[in-house]
Design an enzyme around this catalytic site. Structure first.
Site, PDB file in Angstrom:
ATOM      1  N   TYR A 324       3.531  30.943 -21.686  1.00  0.00           N
ATOM      2  CA  TYR A 324       4.094  31.407 -22.961  1.00  0.00           C
ATOM      3  C   TYR A 324       3.331  30.885 -24.163  1.00  0.00           C
ATOM      4  O   TYR A 324       3.832  30.997 -25.283  1.00  0.00           O
ATOM      5  CB  TYR A 324       5.527  30.890 -23.148  1.00  0.00           C
ATOM      6  CG  TYR A 324       6.510  31.118 -22.061  1.00  0.00           C
ATOM      7  CD1 TYR A 324       6.838  32.405 -21.634  1.00  0.00           C
ATOM      8  CD2 TYR A 324       7.181  30.042 -21.488  1.00  0.00           C
ATOM      9  CE1 TYR A 324       7.795  32.597 -20.660  1.00  0.00           C
ATOM     10  CE2 TYR A 324       8.145  30.228 -20.520  1.00  0.00           C
ATOM     11  CZ  TYR A 324       8.448  31.508 -20.110  1.00  0.00           C
ATOM     12  OH  TYR A 324       9.408  31.685 -19.163  1.00  0.00           O
ATOM     13  N   CYS A 352      -8.302  24.980 -11.205  1.00  0.00           N
ATOM     14  CA  CYS A 352      -9.477  25.815 -11.458  1.00  0.00           C
ATOM     15  C   CYS A 352      -9.100  27.113 -12.162  1.00  0.00           C
ATOM     16  O   CYS A 352      -9.208  28.204 -11.582  1.00  0.00           O
ATOM     17  CB  CYS A 352     -10.178  26.121 -10.147  1.00  0.00           C
ATOM     18  SG  CYS A 352     -10.468  24.639  -9.186  1.00  0.00           S
TER      19      CYS A 352
END
Ligand SMILES: *Cc1c(COP(=O)(O)O)cnc(C)c1O
Length: 447
Positions: A324, A352
């Site tokens: 968000y 990653c």
């Protein structure tokens, strides 16, 4: 930082326990919650509503640790659940079934059956199709389902798009006119008792105006239907009250407290003289500012102009910043000397993905490898959204009360994580004779 997260002798605490002590006990990263803060937030909300015929149903999805649920249950809270898993958690924590409401747009028949057997207070039904299924399931079980129709009031909560739920274009609730016409045509439905109407217009609302509009629409509909002889008796006003994510600023804390008072006052004004029981479903408000995620600095590195602080927590532990763009306060556990110059750094995790970034260009005091940091306001929608992405075990949760603490969820161990997978028979060790490429093709029946 605040009364439940004070610095003592330059060391950040949770209630009466130093975070450094907790980090020694469980290692990092970990979540910790202050039971004192949980109790205070519940009592404040309950006090604001005192005298109203209200059931406060804690919305479990914000934080569903059994110890958190039981803390609220012991104070008299009910539960708002959105799945059979949450229903089972609420019952296991001792929430009485008659204080549980079941919400959600996609309840399965088996979930409805479990909730019917438990004897919950109310099903918040979100479509006429769901109503039909609930009617069938209740009849099969020879029982009656208490129902509130969740109305889509077509109000924009003015919060983030991802967490607004009351607009006409959202997937939540039933169109108000459709619900009205349906109830006027179908005063009764086998296996169903129409008890009320419900709304929930979104999360992290910082303004009471959208609530007022939505509640007024709900009350108008309630009065119209009662006038037409539909024996409704309950209004569920949902949750969504926002918290301050700048939890270190007294001014913001005061604003959040004022918001609860304004909200309660607005509700009192609207329901005065109304013959209706009330249900409230706060989640974030009760837990958001009662929790922290604690992490340790692994490395500090400079790539061209930018300084990166790499910590041992990652987006799998706390996904709100990636999901968000959420902002969490980041504080060092050892308070820096006054007037220490701040410098902007990027705080990132080991996963990653470039979105595994907690903060960009955040002004922080100098940090060294091994330092402890906290992400504040991490009590809601934080641990519950954690995953094992990158095969990182779920972090532990610690509950602190006064000077005591308890590990209320242990760190997931690697055997548990790996042991949930199963090998198919053709990969089991005994099947290695089939491992020749040709043999495998034959075994699949391809050749
Ligand atoms: C998520 C949810 C809540 C709780 O929302 P908060 O913003 O955490 O208060 C309440 N009711 C329903 C139906 C929900 O989906």
């Amino acid at each position: 930082m605040s009364q439940f997260f004070p610095y003592r002798d330059g060391r950040l605490q949770v209630s009466g326990v130093a975070i450094e002590r907790l980090a020694e006990a469980v290692d990092t990263p970990f979540y910790c919650y202050s039971a004192d803060a949980l109790e205070e937030s519940y009592q404040t909300f309950a006090a604001a509503l005192s005298g109203l015929p209200a059931t406060i149903c804690y919305a479990l999805k914000a934080n569903s640790n059994q110890a958190v649920i039981k803390t609220f249950a012991d104070l008299g809270a009910g539960a708002d659940v959105v799945s059979e898993g949450e229903l089972r958690r609420a019952l296991a924590a001792g929430v009485p079934a008659e204080r549980i409401v079941f919400a959600g747009v996609g309840k399965k028949g088996s979930e409805l059956a479990t909730a019917l057997d438990a004897g919950i207070l109310q099903f918040n039904v979100e479509s006429l199709s769901e109503l039909k299924l609930l009617s069938q399931v209740a009849q099969q079980r020879g029982t009656t389902a208490p129902v509130a129709l969740r109305i889509n009031p077509d109000v924009d909560a003015g919060t983030l798009d991802q967490i607004t739920t009351g607009r006409a274009d959202s997937k939540f609730g039933i169109d108000a006119r459709e619900a009205r016409d349906f109830l006027l045509r179908n005063r009764s439905l086998p296996g169903i008792r129409f008890d009320g109407l419900a709304v929930h217009i979104g999360s992290q609302l910082t303004d009471v105006a959208p609530y007022r509009t939505a509640f007024q629409r709900l009350i108008d509909l309630y009065l119209e239907l009662r006038g037409a002889g539909v024996p409704l008796r309950r209004l569920d006003l949902g949750g969504g009250i926002g918290i301050s994510y700048k939890h270190h600023l007294q001014q913001q804390i005061d604003e959040a407290a004022a918001r609860v008072r304004d909200y309660a006052q607005m509700v009192r004004g609207l329901v005065a003289g109304l013959d209706a029981e009330l249900v409230f479903e706060p989640g974030r408000l009760l837990v958001g500012n009662a929790g922290l995620l604690v992490t340790r600095v692994l490395y500090v590195k400079d790539n061209s102009e930018r300084r990166f602080v790499i910590v041992d927590a990652a987006m799998n532990d706390l996904i709100r910043p990636s999901l968000y763009d959420a902002w969490h306060e980041i504080l060092p556990v050892r308070s820096p000397a006054p007037d220490t110059p701040l410098r902007p750094v990027d705080v990132v995790g080991p996963v990653c993905e470039s979105t595994d970034t907690f903060a960009k260009q955040r002004p922080l005091p100098p940090l060294a490898e091994g330092d402890l940091l906290v992400f504040s306001s991490a009590g809601a929608y934080s641990f519950v959204m954690a995953s094992t992405y990158n095969s990182r075990p779920l972090p532990p949760e610690v509950l602190v009360r006064g000077e005591r603490f308890a590990v209320v969820r242990a760190r997931m161990d690697y055997d548990t994580m790996i042991g949930q997978d199963r090998l198919p028979d053709w990969l089991e060790d005994g099947a290695s004779a089939d491992r020749q490429p040709g043999a495998r093709v034959r075994a699949r029946g391809v050749a």
